[in-house]
Design an enzyme around this catalytic site. Structure first.
Site, PDB file in Angstrom:
ATOM      1  N   TYR A 119      35.910  30.186  39.641  1.00  0.00           N
ATOM      2  CA  TYR A 119      36.273  28.775  39.504  1.00  0.00           C
ATOM      3  C   TYR A 119      35.084  27.852  39.784  1.00  0.00           C
ATOM      4  O   TYR A 119      35.254  26.658  39.948  1.00  0.00           O
ATOM      5  CB  TYR A 119      37.448  28.441  40.434  1.00  0.00           C
ATOM      6  N   ASP A 142      42.923  38.537  47.250  1.00  0.00           N
ATOM      7  CA  ASP A 142      42.466  39.853  46.770  1.00  0.00           C
ATOM      8  C   ASP A 142      41.164  40.295  47.404  1.00  0.00           C
ATOM      9  O   ASP A 142      40.981  41.474  47.684  1.00  0.00           O
ATOM     10  CB  ASP A 142      42.299  39.822  45.245  1.00  0.00           C
ATOM     11  N   HIS A 157      32.981  36.785  36.139  1.00  0.00           N
ATOM     12  CA  HIS A 157      34.361  36.570  35.710  1.00  0.00           C
ATOM     13  C   HIS A 157      34.741  35.109  35.841  1.00  0.00           C
ATOM     14  O   HIS A 157      34.203  34.389  36.676  1.00  0.00           O
ATOM     15  CB  HIS A 157      35.334  37.452  36.506  1.00  0.00           C
ATOM     16  N   TYR A 169      47.112  26.404  37.103  1.00  0.00           N
ATOM     17  CA  TYR A 169      47.292  26.017  38.513  1.00  0.00           C
ATOM     18  C   TYR A 169      45.963  25.698  39.174  1.00  0.00           C
ATOM     19  O   TYR A 169      45.932  25.107  40.251  1.00  0.00           O
ATOM     20  CB  TYR A 169      48.040  27.124  39.275  1.00  0.00           C
ATOM     21  N   ARG A 170      44.861  26.025  38.491  1.00  0.00           N
ATOM     22  CA  ARG A 170      43.528  25.958  39.107  1.00  0.00           C
ATOM     23  C   ARG A 170      42.551  26.297  37.999  1.00  0.00           C
ATOM     24  O   ARG A 170      42.884  27.039  37.076  1.00  0.00           O
ATOM     25  CB  ARG A 170      43.487  27.023  40.184  1.00  0.00           C
TER      26      ARG A 170
HETATM   27  C1  EUG Z   1      43.033  36.528  41.270  1.00  0.00           C
HETATM   28  C2  EUG Z   1      44.157  35.916  41.752  1.00  0.00           C
HETATM   29  C3  EUG Z   1      44.271  34.545  41.683  1.00  0.00           C
HETATM   30  C4  EUG Z   1      43.248  33.796  41.136  1.00  0.00           C
HETATM   31  C5  EUG Z   1      42.115  34.404  40.659  1.00  0.00           C
HETATM   32  C6  EUG Z   1      42.007  35.778  40.747  1.00  0.00           C
HETATM   33  C7  EUG Z   1      42.957  37.967  41.353  1.00  0.00           C
HETATM   34  C8  EUG Z   1      42.821  38.756  40.294  1.00  0.00           C
HETATM   35  C9  EUG Z   1      46.540  34.488  42.284  1.00  0.00           C
HETATM   36  O1  EUG Z   1      45.357  33.849  42.124  1.00  0.00           O
HETATM   37  O2  EUG Z   1      43.410  32.451  41.060  1.00  0.00           O
HETATM   38  C10 EUG Z   1      43.015  40.185  40.357  1.00  0.00           C
END
Ligand code: EUG
Length: 602
Positions: free
Chosen positions: A147, A208, A447, A528-529
Site C-alpha cells: 500500500y 499475516d 506486491h 477498503y484500503r
Molecule cells: C493481506 C491481507 C490484507 C491486506 C493485504 C494483504 C494478506 C494477504 C486482510 O487484509 O490488506 C495474504
C-alpha cells in the site's frame, strides 16, 4: 550468485532494534532472507534525480530549515535522503522509498527523514512545517507494504519516522485487558512483551506478517485473524498532534484523571477518532488497544474444495456460520495458486512461459502438496475448551461437506513447516512471517493489493473473482485471491506480484489495477484500503451525490490544515494549495506522481 553486503548481514533482533525480529522467528527470518536475495537481480541502487526538494520551497531555504530543525531535535535526528536508495528487504526495510515500488522508485521519495522522540518533538516538527510550508508525511514503521510502504505521496515531503524513537509500550493492563502504545511498537514487540510479563491470560491479534506497527496497521484499518481481527474496532483512545500543532486526546482521554481511556472508546460528544484513520488530519502519537482473553484452548482446521465453481456454495454456507459465530475468526479462503506460491518457490520452478501459469500445471503441482490438489483452501480456527470446540467443529464439518468433494485435512498429516501451522499460530495471536514467501514468485518480487469489500454472498464472491480473473488473464498476471471473512462482509485481497525492476511488468500491474478498480466500482464494489498511487482513483469511486463525501473531507482538510502541510494527497484528500493542478493520479498518469506545483498560502 554473488550476495551483496545486505544479503550477508544478519537479521536484526527485536532486542537490538524496534523493527527487529523476535528470537523465536530468527531462523525463519534467515531462511526468508536467503529466498529474497536468491531471486534478486535488481542492481544495487544509484541516484539520478538529486537533490529532492519540497515543492514551493527554495533549495537554500529548505537546507537552512533542516538545519534549524536539527538544532531542535538533534542533528542526528534529521537526515537528508541523498544517498543511494537501498531496498533491503522486509526485515531491513527502507524509509527512503517504497520497497514495493510500482512506479519509478525515484517518484515517491521524501527529501529528508526526521526522527522525533516525543509528542512534544512531533509538535515541533509540525510547527516547523507550518513555518516553512514544507509538506510532511508521518509513518509509524513504514511497513504498509503493498500500500506504499514508507513512501510519501508527494515527492520531496519530509518523512516523519515516528517509530525509530517513539516505540514504547506505555502500559499493558492485565486486569482491563488493554494496552497503550507508541507508533514504533510492532506486533512482534507487543507479543514478546505480553509473554515476557507472563500474562498467559492475554492474547494479541496479529496480521499475516507481524513486523508492522500496531498503530500504523490499525489507523490504516488493517486486519488480523483472531476474533479481534478488526483492529480499528478494537482500539480505544488516541493521542493526536493536529496539523496546526495542538495535541488532543480522544474519547475518555480528554477527561483529566480518567482511568477509562482504554476501556470506553467514545467519551462524550462527537466521536472524532474516525477522522484520524485513513486520512491526513493528524499524527497519532499514542493509541489504546484492547487485548483478547486467552480462550482456554484452540484448534485450527483446514478444508479444501475441488472446483472453482464451488466458491458460490461455500460462501453461502460460510455466511450464517460466521454471523452466528460458529466460525469465530477472520478466516482466509485462499486460491490454489497461492498454495503453490507460499511454498516459496519461484514461478519459473513450475513454468517458464509468458502469460498466466496454466491451470493444468497448477493442479499437477498442487497434487504433490501435503493437502493434495484443490481449488480453494479454507483456514479457520475454533476456540475454547475441547467440548466447546467439538460442538462448533461438528456443525462446520456437516455444513462444509455439503459441497461435493469437500475434504477436511487432518492437521496430523501436515508437516511441521507447512503453511497451515503459520495460519494456526496467527489465529492464536502468535506473529509469523511465513506469508513473505510468495513474494519470491517473481524475481525482485514486489506486491500490490486490490482489496474490494463485498457482502458474504456467493454471487458477489463469484462476480469479483471472475472480474479479477478476466483482468489478470488480459495482463498476464497470475491470480492470488484470498477472501478474508469479517463478521458481515469479506475483504477480497488480490495480491498482484511483479518484478519491480521491470518497467513493463510494473506498468502491466498498474494498468490491471486501474481496470480492476473501475470494473469493481461499476458493479458497486469499493476498496477498503489502497496503495498511494491508487488513492485518488479509489477515493473518486466513493462519489455518491456529486462527490459529497470528498467535498466534506476537503472542508475538514482546509479547516484543520490551512497550510496544507500534512500528508498532502493521502487517501485522495488534497489541501487547497494542490487542487486543480493535476496532482490526482488517474489512468493516464503513468509513472508521474506530481502535479504542477503548489499555490502559495494566502
Ligand atoms: C493481506 C491481507 C490484507 C491486506 C493485504 C494483504 C494478506 C494477504 C486482510 O487484509 O490488506 C495474504
Amino acid at each position: 550468485m554473488s550476495f551483496s553486503d545486505e544479503a550477508q548481514s544478519d537479521v536484526p533482533l527485536l532486542s537490538e532494534k524496534h523493527s527487529g525480529i523476535p528470537d523465536f522467528l530468527l531462523e525463519k527470518a534467515r531462511k526468508a532472507k536467503i529466498g529474497v536475495f536468491e531471486t534478486r537481480t535488481k542492481p544495487k541502487a544509484s541516484r539520478n534525480r538529486l537533490p529532492v526538494i519540497p515543492h514551493g520551497v527554495e533549495e537554500h531555504v529548505f537546507f537552512d530549515a533542516l538545519g534549524e530543525l536539527g538544532t531542535q531535535l538533534g542533528a542526528e535526528n534529521v537526515e537528508r535522503n541523498d544517498k543511494p536508495l537501498k531496498d533491503g528487504w522486509y526485515e531491513v526495510d527502507p524509509n527512503t522509498h517504497d520497497l514495493m515500488a510500482v512506479v519509478d522508485e525515484e517518484e515517491l521519495v521524501p527529501s529528508a527523514m526526521v526522527y522525533p522522540g516525543s509528542t512534544e518533538e512531533v509538535q515541533q516538527v509540525v510547527l516547523w512545517a507550518n513555518k516553512y510550508h514544507i509538506p510532511i508525511f508521518p509513518i509509524s514503521m513504514g511497513r504498509n507494504l503493498g500500500y506504499g510502504g514508507a513512501a510519501p505521496r508527494v515527492r520531496g515531503s519530509v518523512l516523519v519516522d515516528l517509530g525509530r524513537r517513539m516505540n514504547k509500550i506505555l502500559d499493558i493492563n492485565s486486569q482491563d485487558y488493554t494496552c497503550l502504545l507508541e507508533p514504533g511498537v510492532s506486533f512482534f514487540a507487543l507479543h514478546e512483551a505480553v509473554k515476557a510479563k507472563g500474562y498467559d491470560h492475554l492474547w494479541i491479534d496479529v496480521p499475516d506478517v507481524g513486523g508492522g506497527s500496531v498503530i500504523g496497521n490499525t489507523v490504516d484499518r488493517g486486519v488480523g485473524y483472531t476474533p479481534y481481527g478488526d483492529h480499528w474496532a478494537c482500539h480505544s483512545g488516541l493521542e493526536v498532534v493536529l496539523p496546526t500543532g495542538e495535541v488532543i486526546r480522544t474519547g475518555m482521554g480528554a477527561l483529566p484523571g480518567n482511568n477509562t481511556w482504554q476501556t470506553f472508546p467514545y467519551g462524550f460528544g462527537p466521536y472524532s477518532d474516525g477522522i484520524f484513520s485513513q486520512s491526513n488530519f493528524g499524527i497519532v502519537t499514542k493509541m489504546g488497544m484492547t487485548l483478547m482473553p486467552n480462550p482456554g484452548g484452540y484448534e485450527s482446521f483446514m478444508y479444501t474444495f475441488q472446483k472453482e465453481d464451488d466458491l458460490d456454495q461455500m460462501i453461502e454456507i460460510i455466511r450464517p456460520l460466521r454471523i452466528g459465530n460458529i466460525l469465530e475468526n477472520v478466516a482466509q479462503l485462499r486460491h490454489v495458486t497461492q498454495s503453490l506460491a507460499v511454498s516459496g518457490q519461484p514461478r519459473t520452478k513450475f513454468y517458464e512461459g509468458d502469460g498466466t501459469i496454466p491451470e493444468d500445471i497448477v493442479h499437477k503441482v498442487a497434487a504433490t502438496l501435503p493437502a493434495g490438489d484443490h481449488c480453494w483452501a479454507y483456514y479457520g480456527m475454533s476456540y475454547g475448551p475441547p467440548h466447546i470446540r467439538r460442538y462448533k467443529l461438528d456443525i462446520i464439518d456437516a455444513e462444509f461437506k455439503k459441497v461435493p468433494g469437500a475434504r477436511r485435512i487432518d492437521p496430523a498429516t501436515l508437516p511441521e513447516g507447512d503453511y497451515f501451522w503459520a495460519r494456526d499460530r496467527i489465529a492464536a495471536g502468535i506473529p509469523d512471517i511465513h506469508e513473505l514467501r510468495w513474494v519470491n514468485w517473481m524475481p525482485n518480487g514486489a506486491h500490490i493489493a486490490f482489496s474490494p469489500v463485498s457482502p458474504i454472498r456467493g454471487a458477489d464472491a463469484k462476480k469479483l473473482y471472475e472480474l479479477a480473473k478476466r483482468r489478470h488473464n488480459e495482463f498476464g498476471i497470475d491470480l492470488f485471491p484470498a477472501f478474508c471473512v469479517g463478521l458481515r462482509e469479506m475483504h477480497l485481497i488480490v495480491e498482484l506480484v511483479y518484478d519491480r525492476d521491470d518497467p513493463k511488468r510494473r506498468k502491466a500491474v498498474l494498468d490491471c489495477l486501474r481496470n480492476l478498480i473501475e470494473d469493481a466500482a461499476a458493479c458497486g464494489y469499493g476498496e477498503y484500503r489502497t496503495h498511494l498511487v491508487l488513492m485518488d482513483q479509489v477515493a473518486g469511486t466513493y462519489n455518491w451525490n456529486d462527490g459529497a463525501l470528498l467535498k466534506f473531507h476537503e472542508k475538514l482538510k482546509d479547516a484543520l490544515d490551512p497550510n496544507g502541510i500534512m500528508a498532502p494527497g493521502r487517501c485522495g484528500i488534497w489541501p487547497k494549495q494542490y487542487r486543480n493542478r493535476g496532482w490526482e493520479m488517474t489512468k493516464t498518469s503513468g509513472e508521474n506522481t506530481q502535479g504542477d506545483g503548489v499555490a502559495p498560502t494566502p
